[in-house]
Design a protein around this motif. Structure first.
Motif, PDB file in Angstrom:
ATOM      1  N   GLY A   1      74.874   3.534  25.624  1.00 33.03           N
ATOM      2  CA  GLY A   1      73.741   3.879  25.965  1.00 33.03           C
ATOM      3  C   GLY A   1      73.054   2.710  26.723  1.00 33.03           C
ATOM      4  O   GLY A   1      73.334   1.599  26.325  1.00 33.03           O
ATOM      5  N   SER A   2      71.989   2.986  27.246  1.00 33.62           N
ATOM      6  CA  SER A   2      71.134   1.867  28.050  1.00 33.62           C
ATOM      7  C   SER A   2      69.702   2.260  27.952  1.00 33.62           C
ATOM      8  O   SER A   2      69.478   3.381  27.816  1.00 33.62           O
ATOM      9  N   VAL A   3      68.799   1.380  27.908  1.00 31.38           N
ATOM     10  CA  VAL A   3      67.413   1.487  28.023  1.00 31.38           C
ATOM     11  C   VAL A   3      66.540   0.230  28.343  1.00 31.38           C
ATOM     12  O   VAL A   3      66.989  -0.721  28.114  1.00 31.38           O
TER      13      VAL A   3
ATOM     14  N   GLU B   1      65.124  -0.453  31.509  1.00 32.40           N
ATOM     15  CA  GLU B   1      64.841  -0.625  32.953  1.00 32.40           C
ATOM     16  C   GLU B   1      66.025  -0.070  33.635  1.00 32.40           C
ATOM     17  O   GLU B   1      67.019   0.331  33.111  1.00 32.40           O
ATOM     18  N   PRO B   2      66.053   0.093  35.008  1.00 31.82           N
ATOM     19  CA  PRO B   2      66.945   0.696  35.695  1.00 31.82           C
ATOM     20  C   PRO B   2      68.101  -0.151  35.358  1.00 31.82           C
ATOM     21  O   PRO B   2      68.525  -0.827  35.478  1.00 31.82           O
ATOM     22  N   LEU B   3      68.968   0.860  35.285  1.00 33.62           N
ATOM     23  CA  LEU B   3      70.577   0.592  35.040  1.00 33.62           C
ATOM     24  C   LEU B   3      71.097   0.636  36.451  1.00 33.62           C
ATOM     25  O   LEU B   3      71.512   1.627  37.055  1.00 33.62           O
TER      26      LEU B   3
ATOM     27  N   ASP C   1      72.051   6.573  29.964  1.00 28.61           N
ATOM     28  CA  ASP C   1      71.017   5.882  30.560  1.00 28.61           C
ATOM     29  C   ASP C   1      69.522   6.626  30.146  1.00 28.61           C
ATOM     30  O   ASP C   1      69.268   7.529  30.620  1.00 28.61           O
ATOM     31  N   THR C   2      68.821   6.074  28.909  1.00 28.48           N
ATOM     32  CA  THR C   2      67.700   6.820  28.612  1.00 28.48           C
ATOM     33  C   THR C   2      66.476   6.233  29.004  1.00 28.48           C
ATOM     34  O   THR C   2      66.172   5.030  28.729  1.00 28.48           O
ATOM     35  N   TRP C   3      65.758   6.963  29.738  1.00 30.59           N
ATOM     36  CA  TRP C   3      64.512   6.597  30.178  1.00 30.59           C
ATOM     37  C   TRP C   3      63.304   7.181  29.189  1.00 30.59           C
ATOM     38  O   TRP C   3      63.352   8.285  28.908  1.00 30.59           O
TER      39      TRP C   3
ATOM     40  N   THR D   1      57.306   3.386  25.241  1.00 35.00           N
ATOM     41  CA  THR D   1      56.542   2.897  23.778  1.00 35.00           C
ATOM     42  C   THR D   1      55.799   4.122  23.693  1.00 35.00           C
ATOM     43  O   THR D   1      55.409   4.664  22.469  1.00 35.00           O
ATOM     44  N   GLU D   2      55.166   4.667  24.685  1.00 36.49           N
ATOM     45  CA  GLU D   2      54.276   5.823  24.632  1.00 36.49           C
ATOM     46  C   GLU D   2      54.787   6.964  24.290  1.00 36.49           C
ATOM     47  O   GLU D   2      54.203   7.972  23.872  1.00 36.49           O
ATOM     48  N   THR D   3      55.866   7.255  24.802  1.00 39.54           N
ATOM     49  CA  THR D   3      56.564   8.521  24.818  1.00 39.54           C
ATOM     50  C   THR D   3      57.122   8.713  23.309  1.00 39.54           C
ATOM     51  O   THR D   3      57.560   9.618  22.879  1.00 39.54           O
TER      52      THR D   3
ATOM     53  N   GLY E   1      53.470   5.770  35.243  1.00 38.98           N
ATOM     54  CA  GLY E   1      53.309   4.583  35.905  1.00 38.98           C
ATOM     55  C   GLY E   1      54.703   4.102  36.487  1.00 38.98           C
ATOM     56  O   GLY E   1      54.930   2.788  36.859  1.00 38.98           O
ATOM     57  N   ASP E   2      55.534   4.936  36.619  1.00 41.70           N
ATOM     58  CA  ASP E   2      56.797   4.580  37.201  1.00 41.70           C
ATOM     59  C   ASP E   2      57.305   5.248  38.551  1.00 41.70           C
ATOM     60  O   ASP E   2      56.617   6.478  38.784  1.00 41.70           O
ATOM     61  N   LEU E   3      57.847   4.496  39.598  1.00 43.78           N
ATOM     62  CA  LEU E   3      58.222   5.349  40.714  1.00 43.78           C
ATOM     63  C   LEU E   3      59.637   5.770  40.578  1.00 43.78           C
ATOM     64  O   LEU E   3      60.273   5.297  40.022  1.00 43.78           O
TER      65      LEU E   3
ATOM     66  N   MET F   1      66.024   9.408  39.696  1.00 41.63           N
ATOM     67  CA  MET F   1      66.278   7.884  39.819  1.00 41.63           C
ATOM     68  C   MET F   1      65.147   7.073  39.377  1.00 41.63           C
ATOM     69  O   MET F   1      63.942   7.129  40.461  1.00 41.63           O
ATOM     70  N   ILE F   2      65.039   6.266  38.513  1.00 40.35           N
ATOM     71  CA  ILE F   2      63.678   5.403  38.451  1.00 40.35           C
ATOM     72  C   ILE F   2      63.689   4.081  39.143  1.00 40.35           C
ATOM     73  O   ILE F   2      64.814   3.398  39.184  1.00 40.35           O
ATOM     74  N   LEU F   3      62.928   3.928  39.961  1.00 43.29           N
ATOM     75  CA  LEU F   3      62.760   2.898  41.120  1.00 43.29           C
ATOM     76  C   LEU F   3      62.349   1.599  40.423  1.00 43.29           C
ATOM     77  O   LEU F   3      62.372   0.438  40.710  1.00 43.29           O
TER      78      LEU F   3
ATOM     79  N   GLY G   1      63.177  -8.453  27.300  1.00 44.26           N
ATOM     80  CA  GLY G   1      64.134  -8.837  28.490  1.00 44.26           C
ATOM     81  C   GLY G   1      63.638  -8.329  29.905  1.00 44.26           C
ATOM     82  O   GLY G   1      64.521  -8.379  30.684  1.00 44.26           O
ATOM     83  N   LYS G   2      62.485  -7.943  29.994  1.00 49.78           N
ATOM     84  CA  LYS G   2      61.651  -7.574  30.987  1.00 49.78           C
ATOM     85  C   LYS G   2      61.621  -8.577  32.181  1.00 49.78           C
ATOM     86  O   LYS G   2      60.751  -9.358  31.521  1.00 49.78           O
ATOM     87  N   ILE G   3      61.914  -8.684  33.184  1.00 48.23           N
ATOM     88  CA  ILE G   3      61.457  -9.792  34.233  1.00 48.23           C
ATOM     89  C   ILE G   3      59.869  -9.409  34.545  1.00 48.23           C
ATOM     90  O   ILE G   3      59.455  -8.580  34.853  1.00 48.23           O
TER      91      ILE G   3
HETATM   92  C1  WT7 Z   1      59.119   1.138  30.962  1.00 48.69           C
HETATM   93  C2  WT7 Z   1      58.584   1.415  29.452  1.00 48.69           C
HETATM   94  C3  WT7 Z   1      61.642   2.506  25.983  1.00 48.69           C
HETATM   95  C4  WT7 Z   1      61.989   1.506  25.237  1.00 48.69           C
HETATM   96  C5  WT7 Z   1      61.937   0.272  25.995  1.00 48.69           C
HETATM   97  C6  WT7 Z   1      61.109  -0.064  26.952  1.00 48.69           C
HETATM   98  C7  WT7 Z   1      61.171   1.283  31.803  1.00 48.69           C
HETATM   99  C8  WT7 Z   1      62.539   2.116  30.032  1.00 48.69           C
HETATM  100  C9  WT7 Z   1      64.261   3.040  31.395  1.00 48.69           C
HETATM  101  C10 WT7 Z   1      65.464   3.583  32.049  1.00 48.69           C
HETATM  102  C11 WT7 Z   1      64.664   2.804  33.971  1.00 48.69           C
HETATM  103  C12 WT7 Z   1      63.331   2.309  32.322  1.00 48.69           C
HETATM  104  C13 WT7 Z   1      60.190   2.170  32.593  1.00 48.69           C
HETATM  105  C14 WT7 Z   1      59.063   2.516  31.644  1.00 48.69           C
HETATM  106  N1  WT7 Z   1      62.350   1.764  31.435  1.00 48.69           N
HETATM  107  N2  WT7 Z   1      63.761   2.692  30.070  1.00 48.69           N
HETATM  108  N3  WT7 Z   1      66.448   4.109  31.332  1.00 48.69           N
HETATM  109  N4  WT7 Z   1      65.768   3.455  33.390  1.00 48.69           N
HETATM  110  N5  WT7 Z   1      63.432   2.398  33.642  1.00 48.69           N
HETATM  111  O1  WT7 Z   1      59.842   0.483  26.549  1.00 48.69           O
HETATM  112  O2  WT7 Z   1      58.254  -1.597  27.133  1.00 48.69           O
HETATM  113  O3  WT7 Z   1      57.304   0.874  26.650  1.00 48.69           O
HETATM  114  O4  WT7 Z   1      58.826   0.153  28.628  1.00 48.69           O
HETATM  115  O5  WT7 Z   1      60.706   0.611  30.726  1.00 48.69           O
HETATM  116  O6  WT7 Z   1      59.543   1.131  33.509  1.00 48.69           O
HETATM  117  O7  WT7 Z   1      57.850   2.894  32.058  1.00 48.69           O
HETATM  118  P1  WT7 Z   1      58.549  -0.168  27.372  1.00 48.69           P
END
Ligand code: WT7
Length: 630
Positions: A384-386, A388-390, A411-413, A416-418, A497-499, A509-511, A606-608
């Protein structure tokens, strides 16, 4: 937003359909059928899920939706730790392994469900003894050790609200979080161990609690010999447990009682304290752990996150334990003792489900496939992956090198809020690299314009959730206005907040974040798209793209690129990369500038942090950088 998105990037990417056995044996079964059942009667769907768990008193109503406020399982009473522990101890899983931890130098700790319950009960009793009561906030700032999980579950047991702060945050960030949450107790350790080195944690706590008057006690897990001295108000984690009974009746909680607070960075810079409640969060994480990861009794599940992030809360601790899984965790890093460390662990522990982040996958790519190829990864059945966009390049690599072109990728989108997974490609369903997938049963999602009107397939828009779900945030701690914003930006729906872009057959597709979109000459260009294009060049390991104001075009694109080992920066390579983006995405998406760099500013998850790059580029103040790595 009217601009048609160019999905050419994934047009020539192959799709993959897993062996039919996957779908046949999965808890979920036929995705479409289950989704239709959910749509026909959402409350019945969630009620059925909730009934798989233990409740002290059942609910009066599954859901009360009072836009923008939702309550789930109203009137119900429960305890989450009892569902994660007692439920299994009282049935056939008493002696099943709940948690396996590996540290450096081959150290290992194993907890059966019974042992974990006993430790949690003893620590819960110790917390009670120092005066922690239902509703009090406890800040947990620890390394990735079993005691972190025990501390969380002990809070859950007595109804204390935990606010876990990732052990990599600095003193100022920790101080802000302790103060905002009014933490009464801080639980920490003397050190965290990273790549063979001891890093002082407690010293950071010492600094963070100056000026934090609500803190009455600091509990310290002392890992080092000789043990560090304890000062006034400080106590030792294990000494506190001495003589404590290993039975602690779980506090009876209302389904809507606050369960935990977890801070997440917002677009304004000031972190938001996301508030989750007991009943809905438990049901949401239980359901997704069981049905998205398809956890079965003989699985060994490894989520490489830290419990300090929502990924760790939901998919190391609460979800998998509610399911009764065997959870593996480690303090080791993917590059220590060498670049094969994670694959060595997969082989040694016979990991069956492996869950990580694209940034890690791209790092594995950079280190080369000879590392995973040294190990037997045949135990893996789902990866699995989570986060950011894979990107398709990373997908292909992960699928081929780690999954051996056999295991499905989820690839799980989610956020934190959800609280729980929201969009993915269910195991057994056809995977389209670049697309996360479809809303899971239980979730209604769509891609809309700023007025909330669905956009046509292939057109970029805003990702929204159209109806409440059990694990949704209930508020932002002490800032309910910020909560309402989620539901009021686009009236009637939750603005993520995502496109995103939806394909003809409903794959999303999450951009990237909506603030990560650059408008160049009136064209919308996703930083994620350009980055993905750059990363698909074989010389590139990682890339970050920002927009720079341009008098003619509105914005111009600047790219920061980390090269893969064996490639040297040169003008020729720059031209080559530009050409590559031009041919994959088109001339409008071409960077106007490329800088070769060794490092990118990243959050510890790990987010840029493009915001930091942008500020640097423009000679501006980067704002809050408390989440920045190092
Ligand atoms: C944001 C949420 C949920 C745990 C880790 C991050 C991006 C998350 C994906 C995915 C594309 C993703 C979105 C989202 N994101 N998973 N599978 N594909 N983008 O939690 O720090 O609350 O960030 O992470 O932009 O809105 P978070």
């Amino acid at each position: 937003m009217t601009e048609d998105f160019d999905v050419r990037l994934v047009e020539d990417v192959k799709s993959y359909t897993p062996d039919p056995q996957y779908r046949k044996n999965a808890w979920m079964g036929d995705y479409q059928k289950v989704y239709n059942e959910f749509l026909a009667n959402p409350d019945a769907f969630w009620e059925k899920m909730a009934k798989e768990l233990d409740w002290i008193k059942p609910w009066d109503k599954v859901k009360e939706w009072n836009y923008p406020y939702a309550k789930w399982f109203t009137g119900a009473r429960l305890n989450v730790s009892a569902n994660c522990l007692d439920r299994h101890v009282h049935n056939s899983r008493r002696n099943k392994v709940a948690l396996i931890w590996k540290g450096e130098g081959g150290s290992e700790q194993i907890f059966t469900y019974q042992k974990l319950l006993s430790q949690v009960a003893r620590f819960a009793n110790a917390l009670k003894k120092i005066g922690v009561k239902k509703g009090d906030t406890v800040c947990i700032y620890m390394p990735l050790v079993p005691e972190q999980v025990i501390a969380m579950l002990a809070c859950a047991r007595i109804g204390a609200v935990h606010s876990v702060v990732f052990g990599g945050f600095g003193a100022a960030a920790l101080n802000m979080r302790i103060k905002d949450a009014d933490a009464k107790v801080v639980i920490t350790a003397d050190i965290t161990i990273r790549r063979g080195k001891a890093i002082q944690l407690k010293a950071i706590v010492d600094e963070a609690i100056i000026n934090a008057p609500t803190v009455e006690n600091v509990v310290v897990l002392r890992r080092r010999e000789p043990k560090v001295d304890l000062h006034e108000k400080e106590m030792d984690f294990y000494e506190m447990m001495e003589g404590m009974p290993d039975v602690c009746p779980p506090e009876e909680m209302d389904a809507e009682d606050r369960f935990f607070i977890l801070y997440t960075s917002g677009s304004t810079g000031k972190p938001k304290g996301i508030v989750h409640t007991c009943g809905g969060y438990m049901v949401g994480t239980y359901y997704t752990s069981k049905y998205i990861f398809d956890i079965k009794d003989n699985d060994t599940f490894w989520c490489t996150a830290d419990p300090g992030w929502i990924t760790g809360h939901s998919y190391i601790v609460y979800g998998p334990l509610a399911v009764g899984a065997t959870v593996f965790i480690t303090e080791l890093t993917p590059d220590y003792p060498d670049a094969g460390s994670f694959w060595n662990l997969v082989e040694e522990q016979k990991i069956t489900i492996f869950y990580t982040a694209p940034t890690a996958i791209r790092m594995f790519m950079k280190m080369g496939e000879s590392w995973p190829n040294k190990y037997d990864l045949s135990s893996l059945r789902i990866i699995g992956s989570v986060g950011e966009p894979l990107n398709p390049e990373a997908f292909e690599w992960y699928y081929r090198v780690i999954g051996k072109s056999r295991t499905p990728i989820v690839d799980t989108w989610w956020q934190t809020e959800t609280g729980m997974h929201m969009i993915t490609t269910m195991i057994g369903e056809t995977m389209h690299p670049g697309f996360a997938g479809k809303p899971i049963p239980g979730v209604e999602a769509d891609v809309v314009d700023k007025d909330g009107k669905p956009v046509k397939p292939g057109t970029g828009g805003l990702l929204v959730i159209k109806s409440p779900w059990p694990a949704m945030l209930r508020t932002v701690y002490k800032d309910d206005e910020r909560y309402r914003k989620y539901w009021e930006t686009i009236p009637g729906v939750y603005a993520v907040g995502d496109l995103a872009v939806k394909s003809d057959d409903g794959y999303i597709m999450i951009l990237g974040r909506s603030d990560d979109i650059i408008i160049v000459s009136g064209h919308n260009i996703g930083t994620a798209e350009v980055e993905s294009a750059l990363v698909s060049h074989n010389a590139v390991a990682e890339a970050a793209v920002i927009g720079k104001p341009d008098v003619v075009k509105g914005n111009s694109i600047k790219a920061f690129v980390i090269l893969r080992v064996g490639n040297a920066p040169s003008d020729r390579l720059k031209q080559d990369l530009l050409h590559h983006v031009r041919t994959t995405l088109g001339p409008i998406a071409m960077p106007h500038e490329i800088d070769f760099v060794d490092k990118l500013p990243k959050t510890r998850s790990g987010k840029i942090m493009r915001r930091v790059l942008k500020a640097q580029e423009m000679g501006m103040d980067p704002g809050d950088i408390s989440t920045l790595e190092e």
